[in-house]
Design a protein around this motif. Sequence first.
Motif, mmCIF file in Angstrom:
data_model
loop_
_atom_site.group_PDB
_atom_site.id
_atom_site.type_symbol
_atom_site.label_atom_id
_atom_site.label_comp_id
_atom_site.label_asym_id
_atom_site.label_seq_id
_atom_site.Cartn_x
_atom_site.Cartn_y
_atom_site.Cartn_z
ATOM 1 N N PRO A 9 0.825 -1.214 0.000
ATOM 2 C CA PRO A 9 0.000 0.000 0.000
ATOM 3 C C PRO A 9 0.857 1.262 0.000
ATOM 4 N N VAL A 10 0.235 2.371 -0.337
ATOM 5 C CA VAL A 10 0.924 3.663 -0.444
ATOM 6 C C VAL A 10 0.362 4.635 0.583
ATOM 7 N N TYR A 11 1.272 5.411 1.196
ATOM 8 C CA TYR A 11 0.886 6.404 2.202
ATOM 9 C C TYR A 11 1.225 7.797 1.682
ATOM 10 N N SER A 12 0.341 8.768 1.926
ATOM 11 C CA SER A 12 0.581 10.152 1.526
ATOM 12 C C SER A 12 0.887 11.005 2.750
ATOM 13 N N HIS A 13 2.059 11.630 2.758
ATOM 14 C CA HIS A 13 2.392 12.539 3.854
ATOM 15 C C HIS A 13 1.631 13.858 3.716
ATOM 16 N N LEU A 14 1.115 14.124 2.521
ATOM 17 C CA LEU A 14 0.327 15.335 2.326
ATOM 18 C C LEU A 14 -1.029 15.202 3.008
#
Length: 319
Positions: free
Chosen positions: A174-179
């Motif tokens: 999975p991918v995480y967004s710091h934004l």
Amino acid sequence: MESNQSKTAFSPYIKFPREEWRHLRASTPLPLNESELAALHGINEEVSLTEVEEIYLPLSRLLNLYVGATQNLYKATNAFLGNLGGKVPYIIGIAGSVAVGKSTTARIIQALLSRWPNHPKVDLVTTDGFLYPNAELERRGILHRKGFPESYDTRQLIHFLADVKSGKPEVVAPVYSHLTYDIVPTEKILVRQPDIVILEGLNVLQTVKPSQSGKKMTVFVSDFFDFSIYVDAPERFIRQWYVDRFHTLRETAFRDKKSYFHRFSSLTDDEANQIALNIWEDINAKNLRENILPTKQRAQLILQKGDHHMVERVELRKL
């Protein structure tokens, strides 16, 4: 009268001051230039080419030797069994506190290892993607403990590593967004049998207490590692790096209206400084002291940083 042996401070590590470690580079060439290195820097981290030459090139040489030895071991096993098994990636775990610079370390190691001819395909995965979505953290009442061990879907992470280590042709992360400060459900990372996988995260060396019954076997994330690195620094330095990074983000990423932390963009310098210190002490320092730092001695190599993110000492576990 005490013997000399009783006065000796024994350690499972061989400790190299910077001056000694840099000589272990031997004749390893420097494959990066200034512009390539600049693209690998984290916020407020300016790693110099000298740092790469003296610290990371010797480390890449060591890892190349380890990877090569492991590849030969797989070949020997396949020869014994009379078959050619699928490629099994070499897995490197990188742990350390928030703001200590482990992400930059991971990117530099990835760039250097990918230049070696016997393992050109190196994938980097962060454990941020294995955090529970914010909605789930809120449901569990632990959104304020994001980054603590219980905020990760450890079962999913272990399944991911098991699939990678089994040689599965394609594994999804999975991918995480710091934004947005959350998982991005529409994005995935595809890992297709690379030579090396680097897994970077706060708690990758974490162990948990066994079940009270004592009957259930527990599998840890670090059980899948072939090599592990802990990036360390005195807490006073890490705290300042965190505060400095918060100020930089306030002037940059936080100004984006899509940012989860957009509300911090209008703070004064004094307000931002106090909030950053409060977040550090209430969340990050607590996680560091209770969960992250106690795992340092489980690493096979420790990068000990001083001020300005410069590595002053390298500790390598004895075999």
